[in-house]
Design an enzyme around this catalytic site. Structure first.
Site, short mmCIF file in Angstrom:
data_model
loop_
_atom_site.label_atom_id
_atom_site.label_comp_id
_atom_site.label_asym_id
_atom_site.label_seq_id
_atom_site.Cartn_x
_atom_site.Cartn_y
_atom_site.Cartn_z
N GLU A 33 -0.09 -11.62 -8.09
CA GLU A 33 -0.42 -11.56 -6.64
C GLU A 33 0.37 -10.79 -5.99
O GLU A 33 1.57 -11.13 -6.11
CB GLU A 33 -0.88 -13.03 -6.30
CG GLU A 33 -2.20 -13.16 -5.70
CD GLU A 33 -3.42 -13.00 -6.58
OE1 GLU A 33 -4.11 -12.04 -6.14
OE2 GLU A 33 -3.84 -13.91 -7.41
N ASP A 36 0.08 -5.54 -6.20
CA ASP A 36 -0.44 -4.10 -6.11
C ASP A 36 0.10 -3.25 -5.32
O ASP A 36 0.32 -2.07 -5.51
CB ASP A 36 -2.10 -4.32 -5.91
CG ASP A 36 -2.38 -4.94 -4.54
OD1 ASP A 36 -1.50 -5.83 -4.00
OD2 ASP A 36 -3.49 -5.00 -4.08
N GLY A 120 -16.83 -12.63 1.99
CA GLY A 120 -15.76 -13.27 2.55
C GLY A 120 -14.89 -14.54 1.95
O GLY A 120 -14.27 -15.02 2.61
N GLU A 158 -14.19 2.19 1.48
CA GLU A 158 -13.85 0.92 2.27
C GLU A 158 -12.49 1.42 2.90
O GLU A 158 -12.39 0.79 4.17
CB GLU A 158 -13.27 -0.15 1.14
CG GLU A 158 -13.05 -1.50 1.85
CD GLU A 158 -13.48 -2.65 1.13
OE1 GLU A 158 -14.31 -2.74 0.25
OE2 GLU A 158 -12.95 -3.64 1.55
N ASP A 170 -9.94 -4.40 -6.60
CA ASP A 170 -11.34 -4.71 -6.39
C ASP A 170 -12.39 -3.97 -6.76
O ASP A 170 -13.34 -4.37 -7.63
CB ASP A 170 -11.93 -4.98 -4.87
CG ASP A 170 -10.99 -6.09 -4.04
OD1 ASP A 170 -10.20 -6.61 -4.80
OD2 ASP A 170 -11.07 -6.02 -2.97
#
Ligand code: ADP
Ligand code: MG
Length: 378
Positions: A33, A36, A120, A158, A170
């Site tokens: 977490e 990235d 979301g 995106e 993602d």
């Protein structure tokens, strides 16, 4: 069922059956977490919930997008492909735009979408609809695009069209995941590998607990963590925190708060690598230990958890989970608990009970079976 629902809605809209139906899933990060943007490692897997896109080409060079879920239809021509356009359809128009910007010929099309990835909730409903639309448009136009290039194009949609500054995690997960595997992604080299995550073979399950807590200050906190990491990289003279090899030496050069941020990133990267080793050996006890250690690091060093996710983790562990951790950017969202399959009810009930006692909104739980990535269904 959703395949048929998308196809039926397509027929209602256009009067003819679709050429095909394509799907792409939502995702959850097993571990890794905030690594990235530090050029580090992540280990997501695809969840059973997915977007479904029924589509056919059109001859007039226009695109029509319909969301069954939002009961809304939007039609645009090439002059309507304008980056920065808002609205849900911009995720799909952005995919058309990104393909064309990359030099691909994309003819007009009708696309009808439905999805059971909650919007979301941190499960990446946006990447699911982008990657499903991309799979549809690539096939309809006979485009031969490598999976990683598809993920990159969906990310361009995106980032540059919708205007959401997200990493590749993602879209890479939604495109590249394989059932019963997690996807290792090196965010610097974009090297990937499939890591076996056949938890059900070991009598286990990954229980997803959506705490339904979402904090509005997440964007500011995210920016602050990124800034701390960049500052630390500057002080330490490394391109990214991925390059810190001697943690103790690094900590000696940094003020306490920044040092704790760095310690999370450096130890979290190592936990991703250790998780791969554990999974290769089907050592789920070790995976559970690493998951819990990741949570503790996010709670105490990176300081991105909050009361409801800490409660979900603590309750799951007390109810016998092998490991548990918050997943996603933080300050709410979902918790993963690695549990014995026959204890699902018990763990879920314990968490629900603890939330009720604390006066929190009832959490939603589901089994996060590692699922397949983008593909054509019919
Ligand atoms: P997440 O990806 O974590 O679910 P995002 O804010 O990145 O959250 O993306 C959610 C947005 O994606 C929604 O606000 C909507 O614009 C779009 N979206 C996702 N699923 C659908 C859907 N089924 N129909 C229409 N739009 C959708
Ligand atoms: Mg998203």
């Amino acid at each position: 069922m959703l395949t048929q629902q998308a196809a039926d809605a397509f027929t209602v809209l256009t009067g003819t059956a679709p050429t095909g139906v394509w799907t792409s899933p939502g995702r959850i990060n097993l571990i890794g977490e905030h690594t990235d943007y530090n050029d580090g490692y992540v280990l997501p897997f695809a969840i059973p919930q997915a977007a479904y896109v029924a589509a056919s080409p059109r001859t007039d060079g226009r695109w029509r997008f319909r969301s069954v879920d939002l009961n809304d239809t939007v039609e645009i021509g090439a002059d309507g492909l304008v980056p920065g356009t808002s609205g849900w359809h911009s995720y799909l128009a952005g995919v058309v735009w990104a393909l064309r910007e990359a030099g691909h010929e994309v003819g007009g099309a009708d696309l009808v979408l439905t999805s059971d990835v909650p919007l979301g909730a941190g499960l990446s409903s946006s990447a699911a609809i982008e990657c499903a639309a991309l799979a549809a448009l690539a096939d309809l136009n006979g485009l031969d695009i490598e999976p990683m290039d598809r993920a990159k194009l969906a990310r361009v949609a995106e980032n540059d069209y919708v205007g959401a500054p997200t990493g590749l995690l993602d879209q890479a997960a939604s495109t590249l995941c394989v059932a019963d595997h997690a996807l290792f992604l090196d965010c610097r080299t974009l090297e990937t590998s499939q890591v076996p995550l056949a938890v059900s073979d070991a009598g286990l399950e990954i229980l997803v607990i959506d705490t339904r807590t979402r904090h509005s200050h997440v964007d500011g906190e995210y920016a602050a963590r990124r800034a701390s990491c960049e500052e630390a990289s500057r002080v330490l003279g490394v391109p990214a925190l991925r390059d810190v090899t001697d943690l103790d030496a690094a900590l000696a050069q940094l003020p306490d708060l920044v040092g704790r941020r760095v310690r999370h990133i450096v130890t979290e990267n190592q936990r991703v690598l250790d998780s791969m080793t554990a999974l290769a050996a089907a050592d789920y006890a070790e995976l559970g230990r690493l998951m819990t250690a990741s949570h503790v690091s996010m709670r105490d060093d990176y300081e991105i958890t909050e009361a409801s996710v800490d409660l979900a983790v603590d309750t799951a562990l007390a109810a016998g989970a092998l490991g548990a951790r918050m997943t996603g950017g933080g300050f709410g969202g979902c918790v993963l608990a690695l549990i014995r399959a026959d204890e699902e009810q018990r763990v879920a009930d314990a968490v629900r009970g603890a939330f009720a006692d604390a006066g929190l909104t009832e959490p939603v739980t589901f089994v996060g079976r590692p699922s397949a990535g983008a593909r054509r269904l019919v």
